[in-house]
Design an enzyme around this catalytic site. Structure first.
Site, PDB file in Angstrom:
ATOM      1  N   ASP A   1       7.480  -9.197  -7.549  1.00  0.00           N
ATOM      2  CA  ASP A   1       8.665  -9.037  -8.395  1.00  0.00           C
ATOM      3  C   ASP A   1       9.815  -8.600  -7.477  1.00  0.00           C
ATOM      4  OD1 ASP A   1       8.188  -6.355  -7.867  1.00  0.00           O
ATOM      5  OD2 ASP A   1       8.040  -5.738  -9.960  1.00  0.00           O
TER       6      ASP A   1
ATOM      7  N   CYS B   1       4.368  -5.504  -5.881  1.00  0.00           N
ATOM      8  CA  CYS B   1       5.407  -4.944  -6.761  1.00  0.00           C
ATOM      9  C   CYS B   1       5.756  -3.565  -6.210  1.00  0.00           C
ATOM     10  CB  CYS B   1       4.955  -4.929  -8.224  1.00  0.00           C
ATOM     11  SG  CYS B   1       3.539  -3.897  -8.601  1.00  0.00           S
TER      12      CYS B   1
ATOM     13  N   THR C   1       4.661  -0.468  -6.989  1.00  0.00           N
ATOM     14  CA  THR C   1       3.469   0.343  -6.729  1.00  0.00           C
ATOM     15  C   THR C   1       2.222  -0.485  -6.442  1.00  0.00           C
ATOM     16  OG1 THR C   1       2.924   0.312  -9.078  1.00  0.00           O
ATOM     17  CG2 THR C   1       4.256   2.177  -8.285  1.00  0.00           C
TER      18      THR C   1
ATOM     19  N   HIS D   1     -17.481  -5.955  -0.310  1.00  0.00           N
ATOM     20  CA  HIS D   1     -18.299  -5.563  -1.466  1.00  0.00           C
ATOM     21  C   HIS D   1     -17.844  -6.220  -2.770  1.00  0.00           C
ATOM     22  CE1 HIS D   1     -19.990  -1.574   0.384  1.00  0.00           C
ATOM     23  NE2 HIS D   1     -20.108  -2.610   1.199  1.00  0.00           N
TER      24      HIS D   1
ATOM     25  N   HIS E   1     -24.177  -7.433  -3.601  1.00  0.00           N
ATOM     26  CA  HIS E   1     -22.819  -7.397  -4.149  1.00  0.00           C
ATOM     27  C   HIS E   1     -22.540  -8.592  -5.049  1.00  0.00           C
ATOM     28  CE1 HIS E   1     -22.211  -4.036  -1.549  1.00  0.00           C
ATOM     29  NE2 HIS E   1     -22.482  -4.759  -0.481  1.00  0.00           N
TER      30      HIS E   1
HETATM   31  C1  RB5 Z   1       9.634  -2.221 -11.128  1.00  0.00           C
HETATM   32  O1  RB5 Z   1      10.571  -1.201 -11.239  1.00  0.00           O
HETATM   33  C2  RB5 Z   1       8.232  -1.624 -11.103  1.00  0.00           C
HETATM   34  O2  RB5 Z   1       7.914  -1.067 -12.322  1.00  0.00           O
HETATM   35  C3  RB5 Z   1       7.202  -2.673 -10.726  1.00  0.00           C
HETATM   36  O3  RB5 Z   1       7.568  -3.245  -9.520  1.00  0.00           O
HETATM   37  C4  RB5 Z   1       5.784  -2.197 -10.530  1.00  0.00           C
HETATM   38  O4  RB5 Z   1       5.737  -1.089  -9.690  1.00  0.00           O
HETATM   39  C5  RB5 Z   1       4.976  -2.025 -11.738  1.00  0.00           C
HETATM   40  O5  RB5 Z   1       3.797  -1.673 -11.687  1.00  0.00           O
END
Ligand code: RB5
Length: 145
Positions: A12, A67, A69, A100, A135
Site C-alpha cells: 500500500d 504495508c 506494519t 517449517h 512439516h
Molecule cells: C496505513 O496507514 C496502515 O494502516 C497500513 O499500511 C498497515 O500498517 C495496516 O496494517
C-alpha cells in the site's frame, strides 16, 4: 516447488518506499512483478494483498507484501486458500517461515524494519527451502481447517 526466479511484490502507500528499494535490490537476479500500488496516495491494503495472492497462486512464485506494519497485509493474505503469509521481523523468522511453514508470502512493515534488515529478511526468505517431512503433515492440517 515454487518458481524461484520470479518475485511478486505489492504494497500500500505505507509500504511503497520499501517496496521500491527491494524491487531494485532483487531485480538483477529475479524477474520482478509489481501488482501495485504504484501511487503515493493513500489506498486500501486488502486490494493489493488480493492482487498479490492471485498472482502467487497462478505463477506458483513467492510474494512479498509490504504495508506500514505488515499486519494488515498478513491478515488479508491469509484469507486465501493456498496462501501462507508470514510476517517476519528478523532473519530467523524468515528462515523458519520457509523451512517449517512453507510460507509463500513474506509480509514486511516499512514502519517497523529498516532497509538493510528488510533486504536481509527477504534474501533469507527467498533462498531458504521448505524442509517437508513432518512439516508437510502440519501444513495439510492447516489446509483442511
Ligand atoms: C496505513 O496507514 C496502515 O494502516 C497500513 O499500511 C498497515 O500498517 C495496516 O496494517
Amino acid at each position: 516447488m515454487e518458481n524461484t526466479k520470479k518475485i511478486i511484490f505489492a504494497s500500500d502507500h505505507a509500504g511503497l518506499n520499501l517496496k521500491r528499494v527491494l524491487m531494485d535490490y532483487f531485480r538483477p537476479n529475479y524477474e520482478i512483478i509489481d501488482v501495485g500500488t504504484k501511487e503515493t496516495s493513500s489506498c486500501d491494503y486488502p486490494i493489493y494483498a488480493k492482487n498479490l495472492c492471485i498472482k502467487v497462486l497462478e505463477l506458483e512464485a513467492l510474494g512479498i507484501l509490504i504495508c506500514g506494519t505488515g499486519i494488515g497485509m498478513s491478515i488479508a493474505a491469509n484469507r486465501y486458500k493456498g496462501i501462507r503469509a508470514a510476517l517476519c521481523l528478523n532473519e530467523y523468522m524468515a528462515e523458519k517461515a520457509r523451512q517449517h511453514n512453507n510460507a509463500n508470502v513474506l509480509c514486511l512493515g516499512e514502519r517497523v524494519v529498516g532497509v538493510d534488515l528488510a533486504k536481509s529478511i527477504a534474501q533469507t526468505f527467498l533462498t531458504t527451502p521448505f524442509e517437508g517431512e513432518r512439516h508437510l503433515r502440519r501444513i495439510e492440517l492447516i489446509e483442511n481447517l
